[in-house]
Design a protein around this motif. Sequence first.
Motif, PDB file in Angstrom:
ATOM      1  N   UNK A  60     -20.201 -11.709  36.477  1.00 17.39           N
ATOM      2  CA  UNK A  60     -19.019 -12.193  35.743  1.00 17.39           C
ATOM      3  C   UNK A  60     -19.496 -13.232  34.733  1.00 17.39           C
ATOM      4  N   UNK A  61     -18.788 -13.321  33.593  1.00 21.17           N
ATOM      5  CA  UNK A  61     -19.254 -14.147  32.477  1.00 21.17           C
ATOM      6  C   UNK A  61     -18.954 -15.633  32.700  1.00 21.17           C
ATOM      7  N   UNK A  62     -19.600 -16.198  33.702  1.00 23.19           N
ATOM      8  CA  UNK A  62     -19.442 -17.615  34.023  1.00 23.19           C
ATOM      9  C   UNK A  62     -20.804 -18.296  33.902  1.00 23.19           C
ATOM     10  N   UNK A  63     -20.826 -19.398  33.148  1.00 22.21           N
ATOM     11  CA  UNK A  63     -22.050 -20.176  32.949  1.00 22.21           C
ATOM     12  C   UNK A  63     -21.766 -21.626  33.288  1.00 22.21           C
ATOM     13  N   UNK A  64     -22.700 -22.275  33.957  1.00 23.14           N
ATOM     14  CA  UNK A  64     -22.607 -23.730  34.086  1.00 23.14           C
ATOM     15  C   UNK A  64     -23.799 -24.342  33.360  1.00 23.14           C
ATOM     16  N   UNK A  65     -23.517 -25.374  32.575  1.00 26.10           N
ATOM     17  CA  UNK A  65     -24.583 -26.149  31.938  1.00 26.10           C
ATOM     18  C   UNK A  65     -24.669 -27.445  32.733  1.00 26.10           C
ATOM     19  N   UNK A  66     -25.837 -27.702  33.284  1.00 20.08           N
ATOM     20  CA  UNK A  66     -26.024 -28.907  34.103  1.00 20.08           C
ATOM     21  C   UNK A  66     -27.298 -29.602  33.637  1.00 20.08           C
ATOM     22  N   UNK A  67     -27.230 -30.123  32.413  1.00 18.16           N
ATOM     23  CA  UNK A  67     -28.403 -30.795  31.864  1.00 18.16           C
ATOM     24  C   UNK A  67     -28.627 -32.105  32.609  1.00 18.16           C
ATOM     25  N   UNK A  68     -29.879 -32.378  32.892  1.00 21.05           N
ATOM     26  CA  UNK A  68     -30.258 -33.587  33.635  1.00 21.05           C
ATOM     27  C   UNK A  68     -31.750 -33.825  33.414  1.00 21.05           C
ATOM     28  N   UNK A  69     -32.265 -35.031  33.694  1.00 21.96           N
ATOM     29  CA  UNK A  69     -33.711 -35.225  33.596  1.00 21.96           C
ATOM     30  C   UNK A  69     -34.431 -34.309  34.582  1.00 21.96           C
ATOM     31  N   UNK A  70     -35.455 -33.583  34.140  1.00 20.01           N
ATOM     32  CA  UNK A  70     -36.220 -32.705  35.028  1.00 20.01           C
ATOM     33  C   UNK A  70     -37.685 -33.169  34.983  1.00 20.01           C
ATOM     34  N   UNK A  71     -38.529 -32.652  35.895  1.00 24.10           N
ATOM     35  CA  UNK A  71     -39.938 -33.067  35.868  1.00 24.10           C
ATOM     36  C   UNK A  71     -40.579 -32.801  34.492  1.00 24.10           C
ATOM     37  N   UNK A  72     -40.170 -31.725  33.810  1.00 18.66           N
ATOM     38  CA  UNK A  72     -40.760 -31.399  32.513  1.00 18.66           C
ATOM     39  C   UNK A  72     -40.037 -32.026  31.335  1.00 18.66           C
ATOM     40  N   UNK A  73     -38.778 -32.425  31.532  1.00 11.88           N
ATOM     41  CA  UNK A  73     -38.004 -33.004  30.431  1.00 11.88           C
ATOM     42  C   UNK A  73     -37.269 -34.253  30.937  1.00 11.88           C
ATOM     43  N   UNK A  74     -38.045 -35.319  31.217  1.00 13.34           N
ATOM     44  CA  UNK A  74     -37.423 -36.523  31.809  1.00 13.34           C
ATOM     45  C   UNK A  74     -36.467 -37.238  30.862  1.00 13.34           C
ATOM     46  N   UNK A  75     -36.521 -36.881  29.550  1.00 11.85           N
ATOM     47  CA  UNK A  75     -35.682 -37.581  28.571  1.00 11.85           C
ATOM     48  C   UNK A  75     -34.254 -37.037  28.508  1.00 11.85           C
ATOM     49  N   UNK A  76     -33.999 -35.924  29.194  1.00 14.10           N
ATOM     50  CA  UNK A  76     -32.668 -35.298  29.090  1.00 14.10           C
ATOM     51  C   UNK A  76     -31.577 -36.176  29.694  1.00 14.10           C
ATOM     52  N   UNK A  77     -30.395 -36.075  29.082  1.00  9.60           N
ATOM     53  CA  UNK A  77     -29.251 -36.815  29.607  1.00  9.60           C
ATOM     54  C   UNK A  77     -28.383 -35.893  30.437  1.00  9.60           C
ATOM     55  N   UNK A  78     -27.577 -36.480  31.327  1.00  8.80           N
ATOM     56  CA  UNK A  78     -26.672 -35.680  32.161  1.00  8.80           C
ATOM     57  C   UNK A  78     -25.532 -35.144  31.295  1.00  8.80           C
ATOM     58  N   UNK A  79     -25.297 -33.857  31.379  1.00  8.45           N
ATOM     59  CA  UNK A  79     -24.243 -33.186  30.602  1.00  8.45           C
ATOM     60  C   UNK A  79     -23.824 -31.973  31.411  1.00  8.45           C
ATOM     61  N   UNK A  80     -22.589 -31.964  31.910  1.00  7.91           N
ATOM     62  CA  UNK A  80     -22.099 -30.858  32.741  1.00  7.91           C
ATOM     63  C   UNK A  80     -20.945 -30.152  32.044  1.00  7.91           C
ATOM     64  N   UNK A  81     -20.956 -28.825  32.099  1.00  8.33           N
ATOM     65  CA  UNK A  81     -19.874 -28.072  31.481  1.00  8.33           C
ATOM     66  C   UNK A  81     -19.789 -26.687  32.116  1.00  8.33           C
ATOM     67  N   UNK A  82     -18.560 -26.200  32.293  1.00  3.15           N
ATOM     68  CA  UNK A  82     -18.353 -24.824  32.763  1.00  3.15           C
ATOM     69  C   UNK A  82     -17.870 -24.015  31.566  1.00  3.15           C
TER      70      UNK A  82
END
Length: 182
Positions: A60-82
């Motif tokens: 089903x066409x459902x996506x969640x975006x859960x941006x957060x700092x990761x081991x490879x991209x520690x600079x990322x900010x938290x951003x959540x969206x459905x």
Amino acid sequence: MLKTMKIVTEPEILHQKSKLLSREEVLSDEMQQFFGELMDFSKSGKYGVGLSAIQVNEPVAVTVVTSKPTPNRPELEVFDKICVNLKIEEGFGEKVPMWEGCCSIVGEDGLPIYAEIPRYEKVRVSYLDEKGEPHDEIFEGFIGEVMQHEADHIEGVIITDLVDRSQFVSCDEFHKIMQERK
Ligand SMILES: [Zn+2]
């Protein structure tokens, strides 16, 4: 849908097109519960910054975006969206190579592999939110890249369809590349 979620890696599953949802389907109790489960599952992953339902074997066409700092991209900010029925309406300028991995495409170490994938630096996207309300928005940079990756999942396209497997590096090598960039 209440069951233990697990990331699928089989190309024959990932190559399926996902079913678009109506506003009524979005508002159903079952789907509302699924949004929460998919969001929690994506947030629990160490590397993932976005997840589409097909990756847990729900076409089903459902996506969640859960941006957060990761081991490879520690600079990322938290951003959540459905995003439901996520679609790229317009890309601005030329596509440029952007580093990208996918939780469903892993190396021998079981971790995501990475490659430079041609993406727009800025896109206009349409989607329905978790209340079934339509949105038409512009995203740039990393979130714009995530939106293009996830919109591809809805269409049954994965990054190994876009760039030859020989161009991919391991998670470990990608980590070193990102460190050297600093
Ligand atoms: Zn992916």
